[in-house]
Scaffold this motif. Structure first.
Motif, short mmCIF file in Angstrom:
data_model
loop_
_atom_site.label_atom_id
_atom_site.label_comp_id
_atom_site.label_asym_id
_atom_site.label_seq_id
_atom_site.Cartn_x
_atom_site.Cartn_y
_atom_site.Cartn_z
N MET A 1 57.94 44.33 -19.26
CA MET A 1 57.60 45.02 -17.91
C MET A 1 57.72 44.14 -16.92
N ILE A 2 58.22 44.84 -15.66
CA ILE A 2 58.59 43.87 -14.58
C ILE A 2 57.41 43.45 -13.88
N GLU A 3 57.42 42.16 -13.31
CA GLU A 3 56.36 41.52 -12.61
C GLU A 3 56.05 42.35 -11.27
N ASN A 4 54.74 42.48 -10.91
CA ASN A 4 54.73 43.08 -9.57
C ASN A 4 55.20 42.35 -8.28
N ILE A 5 55.51 43.07 -7.39
CA ILE A 5 56.01 42.32 -6.19
C ILE A 5 54.78 41.63 -5.30
N ARG A 6 54.98 40.47 -4.95
CA ARG A 6 54.01 39.83 -4.25
C ARG A 6 54.28 39.77 -2.62
N LEU A 7 53.47 40.63 -2.00
CA LEU A 7 53.81 40.93 -0.76
C LEU A 7 52.72 40.36 0.30
N ALA A 8 53.38 39.69 1.42
CA ALA A 8 52.67 39.60 2.76
C ALA A 8 52.85 40.31 3.86
N ILE A 9 52.03 40.93 4.37
CA ILE A 9 52.00 41.71 5.45
C ILE A 9 51.58 41.11 6.76
N VAL A 10 52.23 41.28 7.78
CA VAL A 10 51.85 40.84 9.17
C VAL A 10 51.66 42.01 10.08
N GLY A 11 50.59 42.18 10.48
CA GLY A 11 50.22 43.30 11.29
C GLY A 11 49.12 44.43 10.31
N VAL A 12 48.04 44.63 10.88
CA VAL A 12 47.04 45.55 10.28
C VAL A 12 46.83 46.72 10.76
N GLY A 13 48.10 47.43 11.16
CA GLY A 13 47.97 48.55 12.01
C GLY A 13 47.90 49.95 11.20
N ASN A 14 48.06 51.08 12.21
CA ASN A 14 48.39 52.36 11.32
C ASN A 14 49.29 52.28 10.17
N ASN A 15 50.60 51.75 10.37
CA ASN A 15 51.48 51.73 9.38
C ASN A 15 51.32 50.97 8.13
N THR A 16 50.53 49.84 8.46
CA THR A 16 50.03 49.00 7.12
C THR A 16 49.12 49.95 6.23
N SER A 17 48.16 50.37 7.26
CA SER A 17 47.04 51.38 6.59
C SER A 17 47.71 52.35 5.71
N ALA A 18 48.65 53.22 6.27
CA ALA A 18 49.35 54.09 5.42
C ALA A 18 49.88 53.60 4.14
N VAL A 32 49.33 40.15 -1.28
CA VAL A 32 48.77 38.88 -1.64
C VAL A 32 48.04 38.09 -0.12
N THR A 33 48.48 38.88 0.81
CA THR A 33 47.74 38.02 2.19
C THR A 33 48.09 39.02 3.31
N ALA A 34 47.49 39.08 4.39
CA ALA A 34 47.75 40.11 5.38
C ALA A 34 47.29 39.33 6.80
N PHE A 35 47.92 39.56 7.72
CA PHE A 35 47.51 38.99 8.90
C PHE A 35 47.34 39.89 10.28
N ALA A 36 46.28 39.65 11.01
CA ALA A 36 46.10 40.33 12.21
C ALA A 36 45.85 39.73 13.42
N MET A 37 45.71 40.15 14.56
CA MET A 37 45.41 39.23 15.63
C MET A 37 43.89 39.77 16.09
#
Lengths: 313, 313, 313, 313
Positions: free
Chosen positions: C1-18, C51-56
């Motif tokens: 089985m494939i290993e999950n993608i490790r994702l960092a997100i910059v910006g916690v607005g509506n798009n990230t929420s969705a 794995v991590t998320a950044f907001a202002m």
């Protein structure tokens, strides 16, 4: 404090479902959304107790009213996640004209009978009205069948001090109401109507019945609009719409200098809500008139009906 | 037979073009399409003679009125293949407040002055009203600038037995009229308004002016609708629309049981026609009141104006 | 089985929420509704771990990601009654270009960085791209700021075997996509375009930003449509629309014999869903390219972006 | 310079009217508005001479073609103020299968026969095709009756080096074309279709025929859309629409996170123009293939037909 209205309902279709569910929603949350009049004759929206209900289909008869309203072909709602049992078991409705006394007895002391069965069975409608009269209850006919337009019957209700309300419910906010308002506005402002059409699409069992028997309804709609420049497209029964009704209304007119004016309206409503939002007023008006001893047709209901007494049968 | 109304017009924009062309179309064909009232005070639609007209732009001044109405930025019409010369040469309008007596003289015995210039120059509007008063003519202010709302001036017109009509013309069938009618219908039928918006797009010079100075107009529109649940999208000046105005109106409401009701309206009109269709009535109402010796504000014009005397400036 | 993608997100607005809510909905119910490709490079929709998320904003920093996505001005969703904590605490985003190494470290071994902050801060976008490069992660720029269009930067990502995807996300099903498809159809069928307009109304914070800075976006939309016969009405920020976006598209054309063809479209979508429905593919495409050692711009993403490398900045 | 196409037309309804008028408009003004291809096989839009025309109605037979096209129930146009006589007198069409040789002779050396009669008379369609074959002319069947789908007949045209084109014309820009394009776009972008409907309203004689015999057409439309999630409302014959056709198309879908996407389309076209805009290409394609000696079905016409050879009868 005023005593609750004791209501008998004939017909457990979508319209009854919307009425019953809406009353429960109001009782639980106090909501007055979509309510035309919070108080009528001292009665609030929640001051109505259903004491008995009649249906024809085997599936519904014998069930608690709050289960029966969700049985097919009903497809309205549910409005809330949970609805506690009503305590009212649905009874089998009258088949012919026999047994009127039995029905009168079965009304269980209701002071108002709301007749909310499908249109097209005038004999049955009259039989229930007769039973209401014998039982001393006010009667509301929401179908297009002539009941309140029967002068002899109306006279007997009047003599008995019992209100008789009908015929043919006008929806709270349907395509006829909107179309008529726009045509009147056009006239008031002096524009010249060139042509107009109305397309109605729906997905309820009631709508399917109309599609199969379009003539009366179509004529009734045209009468309501009061002009021969409006064309009604054939009704479209589209099951996926569920309890939603969709209308497309077009108005082509001319203004000063014969320049064109186009108006296109797209209306989406839930048909059973449109009926229940009017029934909630009719029931309270009927109870109020009855308690005041005012028999016959109470004129204050006129804007809520399509074919009041005196109009063509 | 009644003597024709002698009319002076200030402003040779699209609205004047529509008025003048429509009168000629009626005279040639007898059409009453888009006419609210065939007769007002005995005056038919064709019983109006333009005796003088004033414009500001170099291109229009000195031309026959029937040529000037087609000069840019005007973009309405033409309604007919040919329009014979009017015999009226467009004069240069008043620049400041100087020369009021000259203007009064230039009205050439007009009994009604129709002030149809762009909004936004209150001093000029008042100067023309002053000239009308001196010349013994009724005055109609179709702009949003306060003229009839000036109590002192209104008193002087009243004392002189001269009608003063204003301010701010309500279009014969525009988005405000339709939107307000639908919101009222919603209320009458007991639905609960959730939200509503209005988008207005147009291609005339007047519209471009509004886009550049949206604030007053937007507020005036909101006032007209009488609710704070309506949102006005920014006006869109789309030159290719020409004299056509397009509106998208949306109404989201709830009916019985908190079910949704959606109403979307798409309206297309010709703005100058909407103004001229009202001006044709105002001119006849003014002449009729003047000949009857009724000075001041004639209350029968109320539904044709947005800001009558007594409303906020 | 494939290993999950490790994702960092910059910006916690509506798009990230969705995006985050949609992944959770899929994991719980298995739904593939609105998913363009169930599998990309072996990755399913649920095979992504943030794995991590950044907001202002002060309000979001320090909160669990699943709380932060519901903080104002965010107004999307919620899609489900309950959302368990994510275990990811939102960190404070980069303010200037300083601290790039700190950010690179904070990516916590993410293999893909999704840059989903507001447009209009090109320096910040480039700084995060730089941090991703140092951290050995693929980078996706969903904003209109030029990142993938920077040839030098693109070359460095390519040399490092790291994908760089951008710029400017094309919504899954927005007004540009629909308008362009209809204009192309018109052309294919041989009709002649006369005029066209587009009205866009929305209620998100992103939309408010666009309304206040309309120029770039408007031009970008016009470019996307590829014709100068389309007029864009001013964007309308209507707060009551919430995360919904409404578009009115009109097309006026002529067919054979110069007869008129009118097409009016009314489109309602949820903007954040339109972005997330594309981001779910971009993240998987980026991870897939990275694991295959394909650095630089992966051409298969072209239909999902408005301004790919090589287009005007 | 290329020699003009010699064309025989069977059927003098609205579609023929639009074709003939459009060719004349082009010849007079050079207009290429609404023309898909200015040149096909070297033929311009004006390079077609009608040499003979057949009709069934007493009113049309014996008249000049340019008068007959305006006779009731035709209601298209006129496109121009004046249309000079064509010099072609309309002949009485074939009643049964007798007289095929007479008809062949009456084609007057036409190289292309355009069969543009009402659908629903398969025997007549085949008889005209037989006459074309005997007369050495290419044949175009625009009706839904199976002609090109008759493999034996197609073989005989092929053997004779004569093109046979059909069946069932796809309108240049009708509701099926637009609906299908939008459903495909939905799929390409990964949205999930929930439901869809199409309402068609028209005012031509052809439309009235369809309303009275809806079944085949409805199925054909559904086939064209390629999904069972689309519901067709009953066709509405509204005489006041004249040659205009109006369609309301609704698409309800879901995007990422199961959020709703609504698309409503309002389309207005002139049906006869939609047919003529395709016929102008089919005639030129047929003539071009014939002169090149290519018999049978020319595959380049596929996008202009609904039921080409090989599809279900």
């Amino acid at each position: 404090m005023i005593e609750n209205i004791r209501l008998a309902i004939v017909g457990v279709g979508n319209n009854t479902s919307a009425l019953v569910q809406g009353i429960n929603l109001h009782r639980r949350t106090g909501t007055l959304v979509g309510v035309r009049q919070p108080q009528i004759g001292g009665f609030g929206v929640g001051d109505i107790d259903v004491v008995t209900a009649f249906a024809m289909s085997d599936g519904k008869v014998g069930c608690d009213l709050h289960e029966a309203i969700f049985m097919p072909p009903n497809n309205f709602g549910p409005l809330e996640a949970e609805l506690p049992p009503s305590g009212v078991t649905v009874r089998r409705g009258l088949v012919g004209a026999e047994g009127i006394d039995d029905v009168a007895a079965a009304f269980d002391g209701a002071e108002v009978v709301l007749y909310s069965a499908p249109s097209g069975r005038p004999g049955t409608a009259l039989a229930y009205a007769e039973a209401a009269l014998r039982a001393g209850a006010a009667f509301i006919n929401t179908t297009a069948d002539p009941v309140a337009r029967d002068p002899e019957l109306l006279g007997r209700f009047e003599a008995a001090g019992l209100p008789l309300i009908g015929d043919d419910l006008a929806s709270q906010f349907g395509s006829s109401v909107v179309h008529r308002a726009l045509l009147r506005l056009l006239e008031e402002r002096g524009l010249t109507l060139i042509s107009s059409y109305q397309v109605n699409l729906g997905g309820t069992e009631d709508f399917r019945n109309l599609v199969e028997n379009p003539s009366t309804k179509k004529q009734s709609k045209l009468n309501a609009l009061g002009t021969d420049r409006v064309q009604m497209a054939p009704l479209g029964y589209l099951p996926h719409l569920g309890s939603q009704k969709v209308a497309h209304i077009n108005i082509e007119a001319q203004g000063w200098g014969e320049t064109s004016v186009n108006l296109d309206v797209h209306l989406k409503v839930h048909d059973p809500s449109g009926a229940a939002g009017v029934n909630i007023d009719l029931v309270r008006l009927a109870a109020s008139a009855k308690r005041a001893g005012r028999g016959g047709y109470p004129s204050e209901v006129a804007s809520l009906l399509k074919s009041p007494p005196g109009t063509a049968v």
